[in-house]
Design a protein around this motif. Structure first.
Motif, PDB file in Angstrom:
ATOM      1  N   ASP A  13      -1.347 -32.119  -5.341  1.00 19.21           N
ATOM      2  CA  ASP A  13      -2.153 -32.763  -6.380  1.00 19.21           C
ATOM      3  C   ASP A  13      -2.432 -34.224  -6.040  1.00 19.21           C
ATOM      4  O   ASP A  13      -3.552 -34.712  -6.214  1.00 19.21           O
ATOM      5  N   ALA A  14      -1.412 -34.931  -5.557  1.00 17.66           N
ATOM      6  CA  ALA A  14      -1.579 -36.340  -5.200  1.00 17.66           C
ATOM      7  C   ALA A  14      -2.568 -36.491  -4.053  1.00 17.66           C
ATOM      8  O   ALA A  14      -3.408 -37.397  -4.069  1.00 17.66           O
ATOM      9  N   LEU A  15      -2.491 -35.622  -3.059  1.00 18.60           N
ATOM     10  CA  LEU A  15      -3.437 -35.686  -1.947  1.00 18.60           C
ATOM     11  C   LEU A  15      -4.864 -35.477  -2.433  1.00 18.60           C
ATOM     12  O   LEU A  15      -5.793 -36.151  -1.971  1.00 18.60           O
ATOM     13  N   ASP A  16      -5.048 -34.560  -3.372  1.00 20.69           N
ATOM     14  CA  ASP A  16      -6.387 -34.303  -3.923  1.00 20.69           C
ATOM     15  C   ASP A  16      -6.950 -35.519  -4.651  1.00 20.69           C
ATOM     16  O   ASP A  16      -8.162 -35.707  -4.699  1.00 20.69           O
ATOM     17  N   GLU A  17      -6.079 -36.344  -5.223  1.00 23.77           N
ATOM     18  CA  GLU A  17      -6.520 -37.505  -5.992  1.00 23.77           C
ATOM     19  C   GLU A  17      -6.779 -38.741  -5.131  1.00 23.77           C
ATOM     20  O   GLU A  17      -7.394 -39.693  -5.593  1.00 23.77           O
ATOM     21  N   LEU A  18      -6.315 -38.729  -3.889  1.00 25.13           N
ATOM     22  CA  LEU A  18      -6.495 -39.893  -3.016  1.00 25.13           C
ATOM     23  C   LEU A  18      -7.917 -39.955  -2.476  1.00 25.13           C
ATOM     24  O   LEU A  18      -8.552 -38.914  -2.270  1.00 25.13           O
ATOM     25  N   PRO A  19      -8.393 -41.156  -2.187  1.00 28.25           N
ATOM     26  CA  PRO A  19      -9.675 -41.256  -1.469  1.00 28.25           C
ATOM     27  C   PRO A  19      -9.492 -40.698  -0.059  1.00 28.25           C
ATOM     28  O   PRO A  19      -8.365 -40.513   0.413  1.00 28.25           O
ATOM     29  N   VAL A  20     -10.587 -40.435   0.619  1.00 28.86           N
ATOM     30  CA  VAL A  20     -10.534 -39.821   1.948  1.00 28.86           C
ATOM     31  C   VAL A  20      -9.624 -40.615   2.890  1.00 28.86           C
ATOM     32  O   VAL A  20      -8.803 -40.036   3.608  1.00 28.86           O
ATOM     33  N   ASP A  21      -9.737 -41.947   2.895  1.00 35.24           N
ATOM     34  CA  ASP A  21      -8.913 -42.780   3.768  1.00 35.24           C
ATOM     35  C   ASP A  21      -7.426 -42.615   3.442  1.00 35.24           C
ATOM     36  O   ASP A  21      -6.596 -42.477   4.332  1.00 35.24           O
ATOM     37  N   GLY A  22      -7.092 -42.617   2.167  1.00 37.05           N
ATOM     38  CA  GLY A  22      -5.703 -42.454   1.745  1.00 37.05           C
ATOM     39  C   GLY A  22      -5.140 -41.101   2.116  1.00 37.05           C
ATOM     40  O   GLY A  22      -4.006 -40.985   2.579  1.00 37.05           O
ATOM     41  N   ARG A  23      -5.940 -40.062   1.928  1.00 35.97           N
ATOM     42  CA  ARG A  23      -5.511 -38.710   2.285  1.00 35.97           C
ATOM     43  C   ARG A  23      -5.252 -38.627   3.788  1.00 35.97           C
ATOM     44  O   ARG A  23      -4.253 -38.063   4.232  1.00 35.97           O
ATOM     45  N   GLN A  24      -6.150 -39.208   4.578  1.00 27.18           N
ATOM     46  CA  GLN A  24      -5.990 -39.201   6.036  1.00 27.18           C
ATOM     47  C   GLN A  24      -4.704 -39.906   6.449  1.00 27.18           C
ATOM     48  O   GLN A  24      -3.941 -39.395   7.268  1.00 27.18           O
ATOM     49  N   LYS A  25      -4.446 -41.092   5.885  1.00 29.38           N
ATOM     50  CA  LYS A  25      -3.242 -41.857   6.242  1.00 29.38           C
ATOM     51  C   LYS A  25      -1.974 -41.109   5.828  1.00 29.38           C
ATOM     52  O   LYS A  25      -0.994 -41.078   6.563  1.00 29.38           O
ATOM     53  N   ALA A  26      -1.995 -40.497   4.644  1.00 31.00           N
ATOM     54  CA  ALA A  26      -0.822 -39.743   4.191  1.00 31.00           C
ATOM     55  C   ALA A  26      -0.577 -38.534   5.090  1.00 31.00           C
ATOM     56  O   ALA A  26       0.565 -38.253   5.462  1.00 31.00           O
ATOM     57  N   MET A  27      -1.639 -37.829   5.486  1.00 29.41           N
ATOM     58  CA  MET A  27      -1.479 -36.677   6.368  1.00 29.41           C
ATOM     59  C   MET A  27      -0.991 -37.104   7.755  1.00 29.41           C
ATOM     60  O   MET A  27      -0.208 -36.387   8.386  1.00 29.41           O
ATOM     61  N   GLU A  28      -1.412 -38.276   8.223  1.00 29.87           N
ATOM     62  CA  GLU A  28      -0.918 -38.788   9.504  1.00 29.87           C
ATOM     63  C   GLU A  28       0.584 -39.069   9.437  1.00 29.87           C
ATOM     64  O   GLU A  28       1.322 -38.791  10.383  1.00 29.87           O
ATOM     65  N   THR A  29       1.037 -39.601   8.305  1.00 26.32           N
ATOM     66  CA  THR A  29       2.469 -39.869   8.134  1.00 26.32           C
ATOM     67  C   THR A  29       3.255 -38.564   8.083  1.00 26.32           C
ATOM     68  O   THR A  29       4.318 -38.447   8.682  1.00 26.32           O
ATOM     69  N   ILE A  30       2.719 -37.573   7.381  1.00 26.62           N
ATOM     70  CA  ILE A  30       3.370 -36.255   7.326  1.00 26.62           C
ATOM     71  C   ILE A  30       3.441 -35.656   8.728  1.00 26.62           C
ATOM     72  O   ILE A  30       4.486 -35.150   9.150  1.00 26.62           O
ATOM     73  N   ALA A  31       2.351 -35.721   9.480  1.00 28.72           N
ATOM     74  CA  ALA A  31       2.326 -35.161  10.836  1.00 28.72           C
ATOM     75  C   ALA A  31       3.322 -35.867  11.752  1.00 28.72           C
ATOM     76  O   ALA A  31       4.038 -35.218  12.521  1.00 28.72           O
ATOM     77  N   ALA A  32       3.381 -37.196  11.661  1.00 26.92           N
ATOM     78  CA  ALA A  32       4.329 -37.948  12.491  1.00 26.92           C
ATOM     79  C   ALA A  32       5.771 -37.582  12.143  1.00 26.92           C
ATOM     80  O   ALA A  32       6.626 -37.487  13.025  1.00 26.92           O
ATOM     81  N   THR A  33       6.031 -37.365  10.862  1.00 25.00           N
ATOM     82  CA  THR A  33       7.365 -36.973  10.414  1.00 25.00           C
ATOM     83  C   THR A  33       7.714 -35.580  10.939  1.00 25.00           C
ATOM     84  O   THR A  33       8.824 -35.340  11.400  1.00 25.00           O
ATOM     85  N   LEU A  34       6.756 -34.692  10.887  1.00 24.93           N
ATOM     86  CA  LEU A  34       6.980 -33.308  11.286  1.00 24.93           C
ATOM     87  C   LEU A  34       7.361 -33.192  12.761  1.00 24.93           C
ATOM     88  O   LEU A  34       8.213 -32.377  13.120  1.00 24.93           O
ATOM     89  N   VAL A  35       6.764 -33.997  13.612  1.00 25.72           N
ATOM     90  CA  VAL A  35       7.032 -33.871  15.050  1.00 25.72           C
ATOM     91  C   VAL A  35       8.191 -34.753  15.515  1.00 25.72           C
ATOM     92  O   VAL A  35       8.417 -34.884  16.713  1.00 25.72           O
ATOM     93  N   TRP A  36       8.924 -35.342  14.585  1.00 30.12           N
ATOM     94  CA  TRP A  36      10.089 -36.168  14.929  1.00 30.12           C
ATOM     95  C   TRP A  36      11.330 -35.613  14.233  1.00 30.12           C
ATOM     96  O   TRP A  36      11.869 -36.211  13.305  1.00 30.12           O
ATOM     97  N   PRO A  37      11.820 -34.439  14.664  1.00 29.49           N
ATOM     98  CA  PRO A  37      12.958 -33.807  13.993  1.00 29.49           C
ATOM     99  C   PRO A  37      14.246 -34.616  14.073  1.00 29.49           C
ATOM    100  O   PRO A  37      15.140 -34.415  13.255  1.00 29.49           O
ATOM    101  N   GLU A  38      14.332 -35.551  15.011  1.00 28.26           N
ATOM    102  CA  GLU A  38      15.519 -36.400  15.082  1.00 28.26           C
ATOM    103  C   GLU A  38      15.656 -37.268  13.823  1.00 28.26           C
ATOM    104  O   GLU A  38      16.743 -37.730  13.503  1.00 28.26           O
ATOM    105  N   GLY A  39      14.575 -37.498  13.137  1.00 26.30           N
ATOM    106  CA  GLY A  39      14.594 -38.303  11.914  1.00 26.30           C
ATOM    107  C   GLY A  39      14.776 -37.496  10.641  1.00 26.30           C
ATOM    108  O   GLY A  39      14.826 -38.050   9.553  1.00 26.30           O
ATOM    109  N   TRP A  40      14.877 -36.185  10.768  1.00 29.27           N
ATOM    110  CA  TRP A  40      15.049 -35.331   9.596  1.00 29.27           C
ATOM    111  C   TRP A  40      16.492 -35.403   9.095  1.00 29.27           C
ATOM    112  O   TRP A  40      17.426 -35.525   9.885  1.00 29.27           O
TER     113      TRP A  40
END
Length: 76
Positions: A13-40
């Motif tokens: 829901d929050a992603l749907d409410e963000l402007p395109v730039d905000g959604r892109q930045k949030a998805m980039e953070t999620i992607a970076a988190t996903l590929v760094w399992p040492e930080g999980w």
């Protein structure tokens, strides 16, 4: 290795409410988190962690093979 990401309903829901730039930045953070399992956090239980991007953050937990994003934020 392939990892899986689950988004909590409020994150979707929050992603749907963000402007395109905000959604892109949030998805980039999620992607970076996903590929760094040492930080999980340790999979299972209620352990959580934050990951920060340049203008966004995610709060997540881990399970075997992936993460569940519980909350996100973006500074516009």
């Amino acid at each position: 290795m392939l990892y899986e990401v689950d988004l909590a309903v409020r994150v979707e829901d929050a992603l749907d409410e963000l402007p395109v730039d905000g959604r892109q930045k949030a998805m980039e953070t999620i992607a970076a988190t996903l590929v760094w399992p040492e930080g999980w956090p340790q999979p299972g239980g209620w352990h959580g962690a934050f990951a920060f991007g340049p203008r966004s953050w995610v709060w997540f937990t881990a399970f075997l093979g992936g993460i569940q994003v519980i909350d996100i934020g973006w500074t516009g």
